[in-house]
Write an enzyme that holds these catalytic residues in place. Structure first.
Site, PDB file in Angstrom:
ATOM      1  CG  ASP A  97      23.944 -74.021  48.682  1.00 45.65           C
ATOM      2  OD1 ASP A  97      24.936 -73.335  48.585  1.00 45.65           O
ATOM      3  OD2 ASP A  97      23.378 -74.611  47.755  1.00 45.65           O
ATOM      4  CG  HIS A  99      27.565 -72.218  46.584  1.00 48.11           C
ATOM      5  ND1 HIS A  99      27.351 -73.386  47.515  1.00 48.11           N
ATOM      6  CD2 HIS A  99      28.762 -72.234  46.084  1.00 48.11           C
ATOM      7  CE1 HIS A  99      28.693 -73.820  47.538  1.00 48.11           C
ATOM      8  NE2 HIS A  99      29.269 -73.312  46.627  1.00 48.11           N
ATOM      9  CB  SER A 150      21.233 -77.404  50.290  1.00 49.16           C
ATOM     10  OG  SER A 150      21.267 -77.541  48.820  1.00 49.16           O
TER      11      SER A 150
END
Ligand code: B12
Length: 210
Positions: A97, A99, A150
């Site tokens: 991930d 972000h 994730s």
């Protein structure tokens, strides 16, 4: 709440968004409220991405605007820092991930409350997290997640912390738009939220008596 700022993010109008962020912060508006409206804009961007109306480039651009807003608001969020760190926190967006906007907000808010934050960044491997927890001996470990793929990495990391005998020494928090109470159970975390302020309150509350 006015939606002008949220819509400026959706329209990818960086100048207008930053102008609104600056003028509202300078007028004394709560910076958390300003960030909450930015987040609403990001949710709309995400919905449009999901329906195919927006492409990855729009996600990237809106993310950049949000990052600039966080950077501008950091001094407003930081206020006065206590002289000594009140506790230690290791933060990471787990493997798979990338972000990090929500994690970065949490990091700013925790630092503002006097926590020593070790932010490992994004796409962090379970081994790196375990190694850092051994080294830093934090009071809290926080995983941020925005994509469902994730989840296994979060669980694997929690299991590795357990196997290394480190999990009982920490409170494990998970947060981010896709997290839920059932994910908390799956991962074996102590706390879950989709609101950074709640995460900060949890840390402050749990430092009492430590
Ligand atoms: C911006 C964005 C991006 C940017 C990220 C930029 C960056 N630097 O972070 C970029 C363009 C890189 C991106 C990429 C991708 N994205 Co994206 N992205 C988004 C978007 C629009 C906004 C996310 C965001 O930042 N929200 C604002 C922040 C502030 O909110 P937040 O993270 O929830 O954080 C708050 C709380 O949750 C809390 N918090 C967060 N973490 C933590 C941790 C702890 C411990 C605590 C206590 C609290 C806490 O604090 C914050 C403030 O309160 C979302 C849409 C959405 N609805 O969320 C899609 C979204 C998350 N992305 C999505 C997808 C699919 C992708 C891609 C796979 C697209 C692709 N085809 O390549 C890639 C992922 C690549 C990867 N391996 O990670 C999907 C995920 C779907 C899913 N369910 O898995 C979403 C939901 C869009 C959609 N509706 O389809 N993305």
């Amino acid at each position: 709440m006015s939606q002008e700022l949220a819509m400026a993010l959706v329209e990818l109008n960086r100048d207008k968004a930053m102008e609104l962020v600056k003028s509202r912060a300078e007028k004394g508006e709560d910076p958390l409220g300003i960030l909450a409206e930015c987040r609403e804009g990001m949710t709309i961007v995400g919905d449009r991405f999901q329906t195919g109306e927006f492409y990855l480039s729009e996600l990237i651009l809106s993310g950049e605007i949000f990052k600039a807003a966080i950077a501008f608001l950091e001094p407003y969020l930081a206020k006065v820092r206590p002289p000594k760190p009140v506790g230690k926190v290791v933060l990471a967006t787990v493997h798979g991930d990338i972000h990090d906007l929500g994690k970065n907000i949490l990091s700013v808010l925790l630092r503002a409350q006097g926590f020593e934050v070790h932010d490992l960044g994004v796409d962090v491997s379970p081994a790196k997290i375990v190694e850092t927890v051994k080294e830093v001996q934090p009071d809290f470990v926080g995983f941020s997640a925005l994509i469902t793929t994730s989840f296994p990495a979060m669980k694997e990391t929690a299991q590795m912390l357990e196997a290394a005998g480190l999990k009982k020494e920490i409170k494990l928090m998970i947060g981010g738009g896709v997290t839920s109470p059932s994910l908390k159970e799956y991962v074996g975390a102590d706390f879950q939220t989709i609101d950074a302020s709640e995460g900060v309150s949890y840390c402050i509350q749990n430092m009492k008596g430590r």
